[in-house]
Design a protein around this motif. Structure first.
Motif, mmCIF file in Angstrom:
data_model
loop_
_atom_site.group_PDB
_atom_site.id
_atom_site.type_symbol
_atom_site.label_atom_id
_atom_site.label_comp_id
_atom_site.label_asym_id
_atom_site.label_seq_id
_atom_site.Cartn_x
_atom_site.Cartn_y
_atom_site.Cartn_z
ATOM 1 N N UNK A 33 -3.834 -1.239 -2.578
ATOM 2 C CA UNK A 33 -3.319 -2.726 -1.998
ATOM 3 C C UNK A 33 -2.039 -2.787 -1.242
ATOM 4 N N UNK A 34 -1.171 -2.323 -1.546
ATOM 5 C CA UNK A 34 0.452 -1.207 -1.206
ATOM 6 C C UNK A 34 0.506 -0.282 -0.030
ATOM 7 N N UNK A 35 -1.114 0.154 0.012
ATOM 8 C CA UNK A 35 -0.968 1.666 0.944
ATOM 9 C C UNK A 35 -1.566 0.368 1.852
ATOM 10 N N UNK A 36 -2.826 -0.540 2.043
ATOM 11 C CA UNK A 36 -3.231 -1.106 2.977
ATOM 12 C C UNK A 36 -2.248 -2.115 3.841
ATOM 13 N N UNK A 37 -1.475 -3.104 2.588
ATOM 14 C CA UNK A 37 -0.334 -3.907 3.702
ATOM 15 C C UNK A 37 0.651 -2.720 4.557
#
Length: 418
Positions: A311-315
């Motif tokens: 999720x952090x990488x996607x955001x």
């Protein structure tokens, strides 16, 4: 005469936890601007003003401000409750507000339509607000020889529309608009609408609205026509990832000869929605997804194993990512299922089957080596534990013999007592 048709504002709603009030405020400002630019004779709102029966205070303030600005255009505003609204809370001030040109109808009142005098030389416009009809609040249906039962959604709405049609017929030559909140059969729903009944058995046929010049409908969030004289304006914003059409309102022209024409006008305030699918590395690098960088995003990852910090990488690329789903690979063929074999099944066989089901493919050579090494290590550790336990038991037995046992098996204490 012109009528602006809007619906399904859902003020106070969150989108997967994200607040939407600022976007709703922008969209309502656009509704007011469009109504002014189109020089409409009335504004109708076809239900679901709020997202829940007890809305938050800021949603109530926003509704009050929107109605004030719409009424400032000098045209009547007619709104009804939908299945998300409380008819008592929304409609409590209707008798008072009606005198000021704003109708907030929570209960059916066939004898109190809104009459707009003609401005184009044709007949007057009569607007009938028909708020959402709740079957649970309607009288039971009683038939001779049958047990009384609850009416269906179709039955309670049909009853209200029949009474409304009769009132319109008694007026002679008029142009009539009915404002209603229902699920018309054949229309396309979205993921965010609340079902009005189990199994869709209470969907209303288009014919239920026959006899009116135009039916301004609410409940379904997709803008769409359901007949030559009936349509959904669509919601104020997209409220699910299935709502990819641009949010809009309808400016409906009701000509003196009874013909109806409509213009769909986009609001342009919403953040668009996007659903992305694939492997994480590909999604982060693919330039084809550049448009989604400012959208509300739902991601369905197809990586074999959910990557760490996904999720952090996607955001980092898609800052408005709200939903992350890990889509499991296709299940391995049941032919490889060890439970279907007639030969004995080992622990290694079960481990192979688990990996195949999890990843959707057979175990490769590297994985097989790792699994075998793991099981060998467990087996060796188990044997060491068994030897350690056996040695401990043997030591305890020897100590017991040396300190308390005679050759005949009697203890020293037994002999002393004797």
């Amino acid at each position: 005469m012109r009528v602006l048709h809007t619906s399904d504002w859902h003020l106070g709603r969150l989108f997967h936890g994200a607040p939407l009030l600022s976007e709703q405020e922008c969209a309502l400002a656009r509704v007011v601007a469009i109504a002014g630019d189109a020089d409409v004779d009335a504004v109708v709102v076809a239900g679901d003003l709020y997202d829940r029966a007890i809305p938050p205070a800021d949603a109530v303030d926003l509704l009050a401000e929107a109605l004030r600005e719409l009424r400032g255009l000098g045209v009547p505003v007619v709104a009804i409750t939908g299945n998300h609204d409380s008819p008592n809370r929304v409609g409590a001030l209707d008798p008072l507000l009606r005198a000021g040109g704003v109708t907030l109808r929570g209960r059916l009142d066939v004898d109190a339509p809104v009459v707009v005098p003609a401005t184009d030389g044709g007949s007057d416009l009569v607007i009938h607000p028909v708020p959402y009809q709740e079957p649970l609040a309607a009288p039971l249906v009683e038939r001779t020889g049958e047990r009384a039962r609850r009416p269906t959604q179709h039955e309670v709405l049909a009853r209200a529309l029949d009474a409304t049609r009769a009132e319109v017929a008694g007026r002679g030559d008029v142009r009539s608009v009915v404002v209603a909140h229902a699920f018309v059969a054949g229309a396309a729903p979205s993921d965010s609408e609340r079902e009005l009944s189990v199994g869709g058995v209470d969907r209303v046929p288009t014919s239920a609205f026959d006899g009116f010049t135009y039916a301004a409908l609410g409940h379904l969030h997709r803008p769409q026509e359901v007949g030559p004289r009936a349509a959904y304006s669509g919601s104020l914003l997209p409220y699910s990832f299935s709502e990819t059409a641009r949010a809009s309102v309808r400016v409906v022209e009701l000509a003196p000869d009874g013909s109806v024409e409509a213009e769909v006008v986009e609001l342009g305030c919403e953040r668009t929605v996007a659903t992305l699918e694939g492997r994480l590395d590909s999604l982060l690098a693919d330039p084809a997804h550049r448009a989604a960088e400012q959208a509300w995003v739902r991601v369905r990852l197809h990586d074999e194993v959910l990557p760490r910090h996904a999720m952090e990488r996607l955001r980092d690329r898609f800052p408005h990512t709200l939903v992350l789903e890990h889509v499991r690979p296709a299940t391995a063929s049941t032919a490889a299922d060890p439970r279907r074999r007639s030969t004995p099944v080992t622990d290694l066989d079960l481990a192979h089957a688990f990996v195949a089901e999890r990843f959707g493919r057979p175990v490769d050579a590297t994985e097989d080596t790792l699994l075998r090494a793991a099981f060998d290590a467990v087996t060796a550790a188990g044997r060491e534990d068994e030897l350690r336990v056996a040695a401990t038991v043997a030591t305890a037995d020897r100590g017991h013999d040396e300190h308390g046992q005679h050759d005949d098996g009697s203890s020293a204490r037994d002999g002393a007592v004797a």
